[in-house]
Design a protein around this motif. Sequence first.
Motif, PDB file in Angstrom:
ATOM      1  N   THR A  41      63.533 -21.337 -48.843  1.00 54.39           N
ATOM      2  CA  THR A  41      63.507 -22.360 -47.806  1.00 54.39           C
ATOM      3  C   THR A  41      63.395 -23.624 -48.163  1.00 54.39           C
ATOM      4  OG1 THR A  41      61.263 -22.170 -47.009  1.00 54.39           O
ATOM      5  CG2 THR A  41      62.500 -20.720 -46.047  1.00 54.39           C
ATOM      6  N   ARG A  42      63.922 -24.497 -47.506  1.00 56.92           N
ATOM      7  CA  ARG A  42      63.372 -25.996 -47.704  1.00 56.92           C
ATOM      8  C   ARG A  42      62.576 -26.531 -46.792  1.00 56.92           C
ATOM      9  NH1 ARG A  42      69.494 -28.178 -48.486  1.00 56.92           N
ATOM     10  NH2 ARG A  42      68.390 -29.940 -47.580  1.00 56.92           N
ATOM     11  N   LEU A  43      61.816 -25.661 -45.997  1.00 57.98           N
ATOM     12  CA  LEU A  43      60.968 -26.154 -44.937  1.00 57.98           C
ATOM     13  C   LEU A  43      59.765 -26.964 -45.534  1.00 57.98           C
ATOM     14  CD1 LEU A  43      60.537 -22.814 -43.141  1.00 57.98           C
ATOM     15  CD2 LEU A  43      61.795 -24.821 -42.498  1.00 57.98           C
ATOM     16  N   LEU A  44      59.536 -28.141 -45.049  1.00 59.04           N
ATOM     17  CA  LEU A  44      58.172 -28.918 -45.262  1.00 59.04           C
ATOM     18  C   LEU A  44      57.076 -28.357 -44.405  1.00 59.04           C
ATOM     19  CD1 LEU A  44      60.158 -32.276 -45.124  1.00 59.04           C
ATOM     20  CD2 LEU A  44      59.569 -31.056 -47.057  1.00 59.04           C
ATOM     21  N   ARG A  45      56.091 -27.780 -45.318  1.00 59.83           N
ATOM     22  CA  ARG A  45      54.857 -27.452 -44.548  1.00 59.83           C
ATOM     23  C   ARG A  45      53.791 -27.711 -45.616  1.00 59.83           C
ATOM     24  NH1 ARG A  45      57.795 -26.727 -41.041  1.00 59.83           N
ATOM     25  NH2 ARG A  45      58.543 -24.451 -40.049  1.00 59.83           N
ATOM     26  N   TRP A  46      52.434 -27.888 -45.026  1.00 57.50           N
ATOM     27  CA  TRP A  46      51.312 -28.347 -45.360  1.00 57.50           C
ATOM     28  C   TRP A  46      50.112 -27.395 -45.005  1.00 57.50           C
ATOM     29  CZ3 TRP A  46      54.877 -31.553 -43.709  1.00 57.50           C
ATOM     30  CH2 TRP A  46      55.512 -32.514 -44.862  1.00 57.50           C
ATOM     31  N   ARG A  47      49.308 -26.920 -45.878  1.00 64.62           N
ATOM     32  CA  ARG A  47      48.015 -26.247 -45.430  1.00 64.62           C
ATOM     33  C   ARG A  47      46.977 -27.472 -44.763  1.00 64.62           C
ATOM     34  NH1 ARG A  47      45.626 -22.567 -49.820  1.00 64.62           N
ATOM     35  NH2 ARG A  47      45.120 -24.676 -50.659  1.00 64.62           N
ATOM     36  N   ASP A  48      46.393 -26.975 -43.892  1.00 63.96           N
ATOM     37  CA  ASP A  48      45.681 -27.846 -43.008  1.00 63.96           C
ATOM     38  C   ASP A  48      44.183 -28.424 -43.842  1.00 63.96           C
ATOM     39  OD1 ASP A  48      44.432 -25.580 -43.027  1.00 63.96           O
ATOM     40  OD2 ASP A  48      43.597 -25.788 -41.012  1.00 63.96           O
ATOM     41  N   VAL A  49      43.853 -27.500 -44.853  1.00 68.20           N
ATOM     42  CA  VAL A  49      42.814 -27.615 -45.632  1.00 68.20           C
ATOM     43  C   VAL A  49      42.964 -28.742 -46.827  1.00 68.20           C
ATOM     44  CG1 VAL A  49      41.588 -25.618 -45.232  1.00 68.20           C
ATOM     45  CG2 VAL A  49      43.232 -25.509 -47.171  1.00 68.20           C
ATOM     46  N   ASP A  50      44.424 -28.592 -47.119  1.00 70.97           N
ATOM     47  CA  ASP A  50      44.880 -29.677 -48.361  1.00 70.97           C
ATOM     48  C   ASP A  50      44.908 -31.027 -47.614  1.00 70.97           C
ATOM     49  OD1 ASP A  50      45.094 -27.645 -49.969  1.00 70.97           O
ATOM     50  OD2 ASP A  50      47.087 -27.263 -49.472  1.00 70.97           O
ATOM     51  N   VAL A  51      45.499 -31.097 -46.361  1.00 68.87           N
ATOM     52  CA  VAL A  51      45.615 -32.308 -45.522  1.00 68.87           C
ATOM     53  C   VAL A  51      44.217 -32.900 -45.445  1.00 68.87           C
ATOM     54  CG1 VAL A  51      46.559 -33.450 -43.520  1.00 68.87           C
ATOM     55  CG2 VAL A  51      47.950 -31.794 -44.620  1.00 68.87           C
ATOM     56  N   GLN A  52      43.360 -32.307 -44.924  1.00 66.73           N
ATOM     57  CA  GLN A  52      42.081 -32.558 -44.773  1.00 66.73           C
ATOM     58  C   GLN A  52      41.546 -33.041 -45.916  1.00 66.73           C
ATOM     59  OE1 GLN A  52      39.457 -30.120 -42.361  1.00 66.73           O
ATOM     60  NE2 GLN A  52      41.170 -29.244 -41.434  1.00 66.73           N
ATOM     61  N   ALA A  53      41.634 -32.304 -47.080  1.00 68.09           N
ATOM     62  CA  ALA A  53      41.023 -33.057 -48.222  1.00 68.09           C
ATOM     63  C   ALA A  53      41.333 -34.120 -48.734  1.00 68.09           C
ATOM     64  CB  ALA A  53      41.172 -31.992 -49.356  1.00 68.09           C
ATOM     65  N   TRP A  54      42.987 -34.296 -48.534  1.00 69.52           N
ATOM     66  CA  TRP A  54      43.784 -35.497 -48.719  1.00 69.52           C
ATOM     67  C   TRP A  54      43.103 -36.780 -47.968  1.00 69.52           C
ATOM     68  CZ3 TRP A  54      47.026 -38.780 -46.410  1.00 69.52           C
ATOM     69  CH2 TRP A  54      48.008 -39.708 -47.113  1.00 69.52           C
ATOM     70  N   LEU A  55      43.174 -36.285 -46.793  1.00 66.21           N
ATOM     71  CA  LEU A  55      42.671 -37.604 -45.817  1.00 66.21           C
ATOM     72  C   LEU A  55      41.237 -37.958 -46.260  1.00 66.21           C
ATOM     73  CD1 LEU A  55      43.724 -36.347 -42.427  1.00 66.21           C
ATOM     74  CD2 LEU A  55      44.404 -38.506 -43.465  1.00 66.21           C
ATOM     75  N   ALA A  56      40.333 -36.990 -46.732  1.00 68.86           N
ATOM     76  CA  ALA A  56      38.926 -37.249 -46.972  1.00 68.86           C
ATOM     77  C   ALA A  56      38.838 -38.218 -48.124  1.00 68.86           C
ATOM     78  CB  ALA A  56      38.332 -36.165 -47.470  1.00 68.86           C
ATOM     79  N   GLU A  57      40.001 -38.097 -49.336  1.00 70.28           N
ATOM     80  CA  GLU A  57      40.004 -39.182 -50.105  1.00 70.28           C
ATOM     81  C   GLU A  57      40.620 -40.417 -50.037  1.00 70.28           C
ATOM     82  OE1 GLU A  57      41.967 -37.084 -53.438  1.00 70.28           O
ATOM     83  OE2 GLU A  57      40.682 -35.481 -53.353  1.00 70.28           O
ATOM     84  N   HIS A  58      41.679 -40.422 -48.953  1.00 69.46           N
ATOM     85  CA  HIS A  58      42.319 -41.949 -48.850  1.00 69.46           C
ATOM     86  C   HIS A  58      41.973 -42.565 -47.756  1.00 69.46           C
ATOM     87  CE1 HIS A  58      44.825 -39.457 -51.452  1.00 69.46           C
ATOM     88  NE2 HIS A  58      45.217 -40.409 -52.023  1.00 69.46           N
ATOM     89  N   VAL A  59      41.308 -41.882 -46.702  1.00 64.21           N
ATOM     90  CA  VAL A  59      40.886 -42.673 -45.581  1.00 64.21           C
ATOM     91  C   VAL A  59      39.782 -43.799 -45.994  1.00 64.21           C
ATOM     92  CG1 VAL A  59      39.934 -42.735 -43.083  1.00 64.21           C
ATOM     93  CG2 VAL A  59      41.697 -41.143 -43.720  1.00 64.21           C
ATOM     94  N   VAL A  60      39.957 -45.098 -45.786  1.00 61.36           N
ATOM     95  CA  VAL A  60      39.101 -46.163 -46.012  1.00 61.36           C
ATOM     96  C   VAL A  60      38.365 -46.481 -44.991  1.00 61.36           C
ATOM     97  CG1 VAL A  60      38.841 -48.324 -46.967  1.00 61.36           C
ATOM     98  CG2 VAL A  60      40.215 -46.763 -47.908  1.00 61.36           C
ATOM     99  N   GLY A  61      37.013 -46.637 -44.798  1.00 60.07           N
ATOM    100  CA  GLY A  61      36.257 -47.199 -43.867  1.00 60.07           C
ATOM    101  C   GLY A  61      36.090 -46.502 -42.466  1.00 60.07           C
ATOM    102  N   GLY A  62      34.838 -46.586 -42.075  1.00 63.35           N
ATOM    103  CA  GLY A  62      34.483 -46.105 -40.746  1.00 63.35           C
ATOM    104  C   GLY A  62      34.364 -44.445 -40.946  1.00 63.35           C
ATOM    105  N   ASP A  63      33.773 -44.001 -39.778  1.00 57.64           N
ATOM    106  CA  ASP A  63      33.508 -42.510 -39.708  1.00 57.64           C
ATOM    107  C   ASP A  63      34.475 -41.998 -38.885  1.00 57.64           C
ATOM    108  OD1 ASP A  63      31.419 -40.357 -38.005  1.00 57.64           O
ATOM    109  OD2 ASP A  63      32.608 -39.862 -39.417  1.00 57.64           O
ATOM    110  N   CYS A  64      35.681 -41.193 -39.415  1.00 57.61           N
ATOM    111  CA  CYS A  64      36.793 -40.713 -38.442  1.00 57.61           C
ATOM    112  C   CYS A  64      36.725 -39.471 -38.261  1.00 57.61           C
ATOM    113  CB  CYS A  64      38.114 -41.266 -39.436  1.00 57.61           C
ATOM    114  SG  CYS A  64      38.352 -40.251 -40.894  1.00 57.61           S
ATOM    115  N   LEU A  65      35.923 -38.529 -38.669  1.00 58.94           N
ATOM    116  CA  LEU A  65      36.145 -37.096 -38.477  1.00 58.94           C
ATOM    117  C   LEU A  65      35.535 -36.653 -36.950  1.00 58.94           C
ATOM    118  CD1 LEU A  65      35.156 -35.966 -41.949  1.00 58.94           C
ATOM    119  CD2 LEU A  65      37.411 -36.288 -40.946  1.00 58.94           C
ATOM    120  N   ARG A  66      36.289 -35.671 -36.590  1.00 58.15           N
ATOM    121  CA  ARG A  66      35.592 -35.148 -35.342  1.00 58.15           C
ATOM    122  C   ARG A  66      34.687 -33.876 -35.518  1.00 58.15           C
ATOM    123  NH1 ARG A  66      41.447 -34.208 -32.262  1.00 58.15           N
ATOM    124  NH2 ARG A  66      41.191 -32.247 -33.366  1.00 58.15           N
ATOM    125  N   LYS A  67      34.316 -32.976 -34.816  1.00 55.82           N
ATOM    126  CA  LYS A  67      33.464 -31.850 -35.039  1.00 55.82           C
ATOM    127  C   LYS A  67      34.347 -31.113 -35.929  1.00 55.82           C
ATOM    128  CE  LYS A  67      29.986 -32.786 -31.458  1.00 55.82           C
ATOM    129  NZ  LYS A  67      29.481 -32.116 -30.289  1.00 55.82           N
TER     130      LYS A  67
END
Length: 82
Positions: A41-67
């Motif tokens: 397939t040529r589907l674009l898919r991401w695992r949620d755990v990979d996206v969360q890890a990427w966000l944790a490394e790239h989001v700058v400033g502030g507390d942005c996480l929900r429970k």
Amino acid sequence: MKILDLEELAALLGRRPETIKKDIRRNPCAVPPRLLHIPGTRLLRWRDVDVQAWLAEHVVGGDCLRKDGWCVKAVGSFETQD
């Protein structure tokens, strides 16, 4: 394990799906790496755990996480890696 499609990733990042598609080719550092490939397939898919890890490394400033661990701020600035 939850799998995100392009529309879900776009909603999470606060961006349009078309922009994410362009960034995959032009500016791959601006989107989480697409680590999930479904053979045949040529589907674009991401695992949620990979996206969360990427966000944790790239989001700058502030507390942005929900429970539940998802980032709810728009991702507006990224740290550059020279």
